[in-house]
Design a protein around this motif. Structure first.
Motif, PDB file in Angstrom:
ATOM      1  N   LYS A 125      32.879 -10.018  16.132  1.00  0.00           N
ATOM      2  CA  LYS A 125      32.834 -11.298  15.398  1.00  0.00           C
ATOM      3  C   LYS A 125      33.789 -12.295  16.042  1.00  0.00           C
ATOM      4  O   LYS A 125      33.462 -13.478  16.190  1.00  0.00           O
ATOM      5  N   MET A 126      34.976 -11.816  16.423  1.00  0.00           N
ATOM      6  CA  MET A 126      35.931 -12.708  17.079  1.00  0.00           C
ATOM      7  C   MET A 126      35.389 -13.193  18.423  1.00  0.00           C
ATOM      8  O   MET A 126      35.594 -14.344  18.790  1.00  0.00           O
ATOM      9  N   LEU A 127      34.695 -12.313  19.135  1.00  0.00           N
ATOM     10  CA  LEU A 127      34.082 -12.737  20.398  1.00  0.00           C
ATOM     11  C   LEU A 127      33.069 -13.847  20.161  1.00  0.00           C
ATOM     12  O   LEU A 127      32.990 -14.811  20.927  1.00  0.00           O
ATOM     13  N   LEU A 128      32.297 -13.721  19.093  1.00  0.00           N
ATOM     14  CA  LEU A 128      31.314 -14.750  18.741  1.00  0.00           C
ATOM     15  C   LEU A 128      32.011 -16.043  18.333  1.00  0.00           C
ATOM     16  O   LEU A 128      31.691 -17.116  18.839  1.00  0.00           O
ATOM     17  N   TYR A 129      32.978 -15.937  17.430  1.00  0.00           N
ATOM     18  CA  TYR A 129      33.646 -17.135  16.895  1.00  0.00           C
ATOM     19  C   TYR A 129      34.436 -17.894  17.951  1.00  0.00           C
ATOM     20  O   TYR A 129      34.622 -19.103  17.835  1.00  0.00           O
ATOM     21  N   THR A 130      34.905 -17.192  18.982  1.00  0.00           N
ATOM     22  CA  THR A 130      35.659 -17.869  20.046  1.00  0.00           C
ATOM     23  C   THR A 130      34.748 -18.374  21.163  1.00  0.00           C
ATOM     24  O   THR A 130      35.225 -18.981  22.115  1.00  0.00           O
ATOM     25  N   ILE A 132      33.017 -16.554  23.286  1.00  0.00           N
ATOM     26  CA  ILE A 132      32.978 -15.673  24.454  1.00  0.00           C
ATOM     27  C   ILE A 132      31.589 -15.063  24.610  1.00  0.00           C
ATOM     28  O   ILE A 132      31.113 -14.858  25.722  1.00  0.00           O
ATOM     29  N   ILE A 133      30.947 -14.761  23.492  1.00  0.00           N
ATOM     30  CA  ILE A 133      29.565 -14.266  23.514  1.00  0.00           C
ATOM     31  C   ILE A 133      28.721 -15.151  22.608  1.00  0.00           C
ATOM     32  O   ILE A 133      29.251 -15.839  21.733  1.00  0.00           O
ATOM     33  N   ASN A 134      27.409 -15.091  22.801  1.00  0.00           N
ATOM     34  CA  ASN A 134      26.517 -15.871  21.946  1.00  0.00           C
ATOM     35  C   ASN A 134      25.988 -15.011  20.793  1.00  0.00           C
ATOM     36  O   ASN A 134      26.267 -13.808  20.720  1.00  0.00           O
ATOM     37  N   GLU A 135      25.215 -15.613  19.914  1.00  0.00           N
ATOM     38  CA  GLU A 135      24.712 -14.909  18.739  1.00  0.00           C
ATOM     39  C   GLU A 135      23.792 -13.749  19.104  1.00  0.00           C
ATOM     40  O   GLU A 135      23.775 -12.731  18.420  1.00  0.00           O
ATOM     41  N   GLY A 136      23.022 -13.886  20.173  1.00  0.00           N
ATOM     42  CA  GLY A 136      22.133 -12.807  20.597  1.00  0.00           C
ATOM     43  C   GLY A 136      22.898 -11.555  20.995  1.00  0.00           C
ATOM     44  O   GLY A 136      22.562 -10.449  20.566  1.00  0.00           O
ATOM     45  N   VAL A 137      23.932 -11.719  21.812  1.00  0.00           N
ATOM     46  CA  VAL A 137      24.751 -10.579  22.228  1.00  0.00           C
ATOM     47  C   VAL A 137      25.482 -10.009  21.016  1.00  0.00           C
ATOM     48  O   VAL A 137      25.556  -8.788  20.848  1.00  0.00           O
ATOM     49  N   HIS A 138      25.997 -10.885  20.165  1.00  0.00           N
ATOM     50  CA  HIS A 138      26.674 -10.423  18.954  1.00  0.00           C
ATOM     51  C   HIS A 138      25.733  -9.561  18.112  1.00  0.00           C
ATOM     52  O   HIS A 138      26.107  -8.491  17.622  1.00  0.00           O
ATOM     53  N   GLY A 139      24.495 -10.011  17.946  1.00  0.00           N
ATOM     54  CA  GLY A 139      23.527  -9.259  17.156  1.00  0.00           C
ATOM     55  C   GLY A 139      23.247  -7.883  17.753  1.00  0.00           C
ATOM     56  O   GLY A 139      23.157  -6.888  17.025  1.00  0.00           O
ATOM     57  N   GLU A 140      23.129  -7.817  19.076  1.00  0.00           N
ATOM     58  CA  GLU A 140      22.912  -6.529  19.740  1.00  0.00           C
ATOM     59  C   GLU A 140      24.104  -5.594  19.535  1.00  0.00           C
ATOM     60  O   GLU A 140      23.933  -4.420  19.223  1.00  0.00           O
ATOM     61  N   LYS A 172      18.477   2.140  24.042  1.00  0.00           N
ATOM     62  CA  LYS A 172      18.620   1.315  25.263  1.00  0.00           C
ATOM     63  C   LYS A 172      19.552   0.126  25.005  1.00  0.00           C
ATOM     64  O   LYS A 172      20.220  -0.361  25.921  1.00  0.00           O
ATOM     65  N   ARG A 173      19.614  -0.327  23.769  1.00  0.00           N
ATOM     66  CA  ARG A 173      20.514  -1.421  23.410  1.00  0.00           C
ATOM     67  C   ARG A 173      21.974  -1.042  23.709  1.00  0.00           C
ATOM     68  O   ARG A 173      22.794  -1.896  24.016  1.00  0.00           O
ATOM     69  N   CYS A 174      22.294   0.243  23.653  1.00  0.00           N
ATOM     70  CA  CYS A 174      23.651   0.695  23.994  1.00  0.00           C
ATOM     71  C   CYS A 174      23.973   0.340  25.439  1.00  0.00           C
ATOM     72  O   CYS A 174      25.061  -0.163  25.734  1.00  0.00           O
ATOM     73  N   VAL A 175      23.031   0.608  26.327  1.00  0.00           N
ATOM     74  CA  VAL A 175      23.232   0.309  27.746  1.00  0.00           C
ATOM     75  C   VAL A 175      23.317  -1.199  27.946  1.00  0.00           C
ATOM     76  O   VAL A 175      24.249  -1.715  28.579  1.00  0.00           O
ATOM     77  N   ARG A 176      22.343  -1.905  27.406  1.00  0.00           N
ATOM     78  CA  ARG A 176      22.244  -3.353  27.621  1.00  0.00           C
ATOM     79  C   ARG A 176      23.470  -4.099  27.078  1.00  0.00           C
ATOM     80  O   ARG A 176      24.023  -4.972  27.744  1.00  0.00           O
ATOM     81  N   SER A 177      23.919  -3.744  25.891  1.00  0.00           N
ATOM     82  CA  SER A 177      25.023  -4.491  25.277  1.00  0.00           C
ATOM     83  C   SER A 177      26.353  -4.227  25.982  1.00  0.00           C
ATOM     84  O   SER A 177      27.129  -5.157  26.201  1.00  0.00           O
ATOM     85  N   THR A 178      26.620  -2.970  26.373  1.00  0.00           N
ATOM     86  CA  THR A 178      27.878  -2.706  27.075  1.00  0.00           C
ATOM     87  C   THR A 178      27.846  -3.297  28.485  1.00  0.00           C
ATOM     88  O   THR A 178      28.866  -3.760  28.991  1.00  0.00           O
ATOM     89  N   LYS A 180      26.343  -6.097  29.298  1.00  0.00           N
ATOM     90  CA  LYS A 180      26.622  -7.534  29.135  1.00  0.00           C
ATOM     91  C   LYS A 180      28.115  -7.785  28.924  1.00  0.00           C
ATOM     92  O   LYS A 180      28.680  -8.730  29.482  1.00  0.00           O
ATOM     93  N   LEU A 181      28.760  -6.929  28.129  1.00  0.00           N
ATOM     94  CA  LEU A 181      30.204  -7.087  27.924  1.00  0.00           C
ATOM     95  C   LEU A 181      30.967  -6.841  29.225  1.00  0.00           C
ATOM     96  O   LEU A 181      31.938  -7.548  29.520  1.00  0.00           O
TER      97      LEU A 181
END
Length: 193
Positions: A125-130, A132-140, A172-178, A180-181
């Protein structure tokens, strides 16, 4: 490392060990995102085997712990546990890097706050609010965290796969989201996934 080697990107880890013969050291590097990808690949292979043995569509069955191989169940739990651990670590590193004044980044209090006191959900949430990431990445990221919590709290229940495609998409979202981070943390892409 000797002076000629480039430093590892922040998303990789390394440990130095004394060589078995006692002469020198061995540097071992580790890519958590690569490990997550390997776990996903194992799970996908298991699921493909289960799918090949699927009963006819007219029979309604649930694949549960009695038919899921123990190794698959363990890989599923390991995948989600490792992924959330990596999300927590990378989120903490990103937040420290992006919002903490450089003179305080190495402070034990700062590290304790970002690495230990914040939950994975609060960190993303802090990454989103600052920004650093967008809502799509936050949702994933949040979906992975929620899935991990569901699996961990099902330890006394059967682990079921109701839809193979949905199950694999979530895994697969585990792979994709990490991944992206890691790219965000490193500032560039060091992997060929």
């Amino acid at each position: 490392m000797n002076g000629n080697e480039a430093p590892l990107p922040p998303s990789f880890t390394s440990m130095e060990f004394t060589a078995a013969d006692g002469n020198g050291t061995v540097l071992s590097t580790h890519d958590p995102v690569g490990e997550i990808k390997d776990l996903y690949d194992n799970i996908e292979e298991y699921v493909d085997e289960l799918r090949a043995n699927k009963p006819p569509d007219q029979l309604e069955t649930v694949v549960d712990e009695t038919t899921i191989p123990r190794d698959l169940r363990q890989d599923i739990l390991s995948l989600y546990a490792l992924t959330v651990g990596v999300i927590e670590a990378y989120s903490a590193d990103l937040l420290i890097q992006e919002i903490v004044d450089t003179e305080h980044q190495d402070s034990n209090q700062v590290k304790k706050f970002f690495e230990e006191d914040l939950s994975a959900s609060r960190s993303v949430k802090m990454l989103l609010y600052t920004g650093i990431i967008n809502e799509g990445v936050h949702g994933e990221l949040q979906r992975v965290i929620n899935k991990r919590n569901n699996y961990v709290h099902q330890h006394n229940e059967s682990l079921s796969i109701e839809n193979y495609d949905d199950f694999l998409a979530d895994a697969k979202r585990c792979v994709r989201s990490t991944y992206k981070l890691a790219v965000e943390l490193d500032g560039e892409d060091f992997r060929d996934l």
